[in-house]
Write a protein that holds these residues in place. Structure first.
Motif, PDB file in Angstrom:
ATOM      1  N   GLY A  55      77.210  24.182 -53.610  1.00  0.00           N
ATOM      2  CA  GLY A  55      77.960  23.140 -54.616  1.00  0.00           C
ATOM      3  C   GLY A  55      78.850  22.490 -53.818  1.00  0.00           C
ATOM      4  O   GLY A  55      79.292  22.706 -52.644  1.00  0.00           O
ATOM      5  N   LYS A  56      79.434  21.335 -54.439  1.00  0.00           N
ATOM      6  CA  LYS A  56      80.184  20.469 -53.918  1.00  0.00           C
ATOM      7  C   LYS A  56      80.050  20.080 -52.496  1.00  0.00           C
ATOM      8  O   LYS A  56      80.716  19.755 -51.664  1.00  0.00           O
ATOM      9  CB  LYS A  56      81.677  20.817 -54.024  1.00  0.00           C
ATOM     10  N   VAL A  57      78.852  19.802 -52.244  1.00  0.00           N
ATOM     11  CA  VAL A  57      78.301  18.947 -50.981  1.00  0.00           C
ATOM     12  C   VAL A  57      78.585  17.702 -51.022  1.00  0.00           C
ATOM     13  O   VAL A  57      78.785  17.120 -51.952  1.00  0.00           O
ATOM     14  CB  VAL A  57      76.588  19.253 -50.896  1.00  0.00           C
ATOM     15  N   ASN A  58      78.769  17.213 -49.746  1.00  0.00           N
ATOM     16  CA  ASN A  58      78.961  15.737 -49.588  1.00  0.00           C
ATOM     17  C   ASN A  58      78.162  15.128 -48.412  1.00  0.00           C
ATOM     18  O   ASN A  58      77.491  15.952 -47.475  1.00  0.00           O
ATOM     19  CB  ASN A  58      80.518  15.243 -49.388  1.00  0.00           C
ATOM     20  N   ALA A  59      78.283  13.999 -48.137  1.00  0.00           N
ATOM     21  CA  ALA A  59      77.533  13.195 -47.351  1.00  0.00           C
ATOM     22  C   ALA A  59      77.883  13.770 -45.646  1.00  0.00           C
ATOM     23  O   ALA A  59      77.331  13.705 -44.735  1.00  0.00           O
ATOM     24  CB  ALA A  59      77.445  11.701 -47.242  1.00  0.00           C
ATOM     25  N   GLU A  60      79.166  14.043 -45.758  1.00  0.00           N
ATOM     26  CA  GLU A  60      79.606  14.368 -44.237  1.00  0.00           C
ATOM     27  C   GLU A  60      79.398  15.745 -44.001  1.00  0.00           C
ATOM     28  O   GLU A  60      79.351  16.075 -42.783  1.00  0.00           O
ATOM     29  CB  GLU A  60      81.055  14.429 -44.237  1.00  0.00           C
TER      30      GLU A  60
END
Length: 209
Positions: A67-72
């Motif tokens: 969860g709360k994954v981002n492109a970075e």
């Protein structure tokens, strides 16, 4: 080790939280590193508050949901998973290792939403692989009256609150005298905060069909 499969939740809630940026990053990385993983789109698993959500499978860790994954951070999370390292700061669900929402999902029996977050909603192959369209194949061998009778026997009812018997409703439509008949899919969701229809249509539209 099996191929790593990466699924990104791209329902409305995921897109609003930045899931498309995550997907685009994964797609860009895959173009530069062919065969690094299999990238798939999927719907919402019901935890909109944890979006963007990415599910991984194919390593000794089994299937895990982040969860709360981002492109970075998404590429690093996948590489950790590939090395059988648990991404402890992002893991929210797992079929093998401890995760915050394992107990919540363990007590759920999903029926209508069973495939949401698991299959590509635009892939008929994914739906058929999960057992989809078996009822349609059976229906093609039955007469209209036999189909209606099967629905009556099943006890299927509407999900809009009144619980009206579906088989009875179908029998009324079958008895109506007309050369042209219409099927209307009502997904208005006029009730405040109601998102059930949206979740089904975005995550498993074949089930509606």
């Amino acid at each position: 080790m099996s191929e790593i499969i990466v699924k990104v939740g791209l329902a409305s809630c995921g897109r609003a939280a930045g899931a498309m940026e995550v997907y685009d990053k994964l797609k860009e990385y895959l173009e530069q590193n062919e065969g690094a993983y299999i990238l798939k789109k999927t719907g919402c698993i019901g935890m909109c508050f944890e979006e963007p959500i990415v599910s991984l499978s194919g390593s000794e860790l089994g299937e895990i949901t982040l969860g709360k994954v981002n492109a970075e951070n998404v590429i690093n999370l996948i590489e950790e998973y590939r090395k059988d390292i648990i991404p402890s700061s992002n893991i929210i669900l797992s079929d093998k290792v401890e995760a915050p929402y394992n107990d919540l999902f363990a007590y759920q029996q999903r029926i209508v939403l069973q495939n949401c977050g698991r299959i590509d909603p635009l892939s008929i192959e994914d739906y058929e692989a999960s057992g989809g369209y078996q009822a349609l194949r059976k229906a093609l061998t039955l007469s209209p009256d036999e189909i209606i009778n099967e629905v009556k026997i099943s006890g299927l009812r509407g999900r809009g609150g009144a619980g009206f018997p579906t088989g009875l409703k179908w029998s009324f439509a079958a008895a109506a005298k007309s050369d042209i008949k219409y099927i209307i899919c009502n997904a208005d969701e006029g009730d405040p905060g109601a998102f059930m229809d949206r979740s089904v249509l975005e995550g498993d539209p074949h089930r509606v069909l």
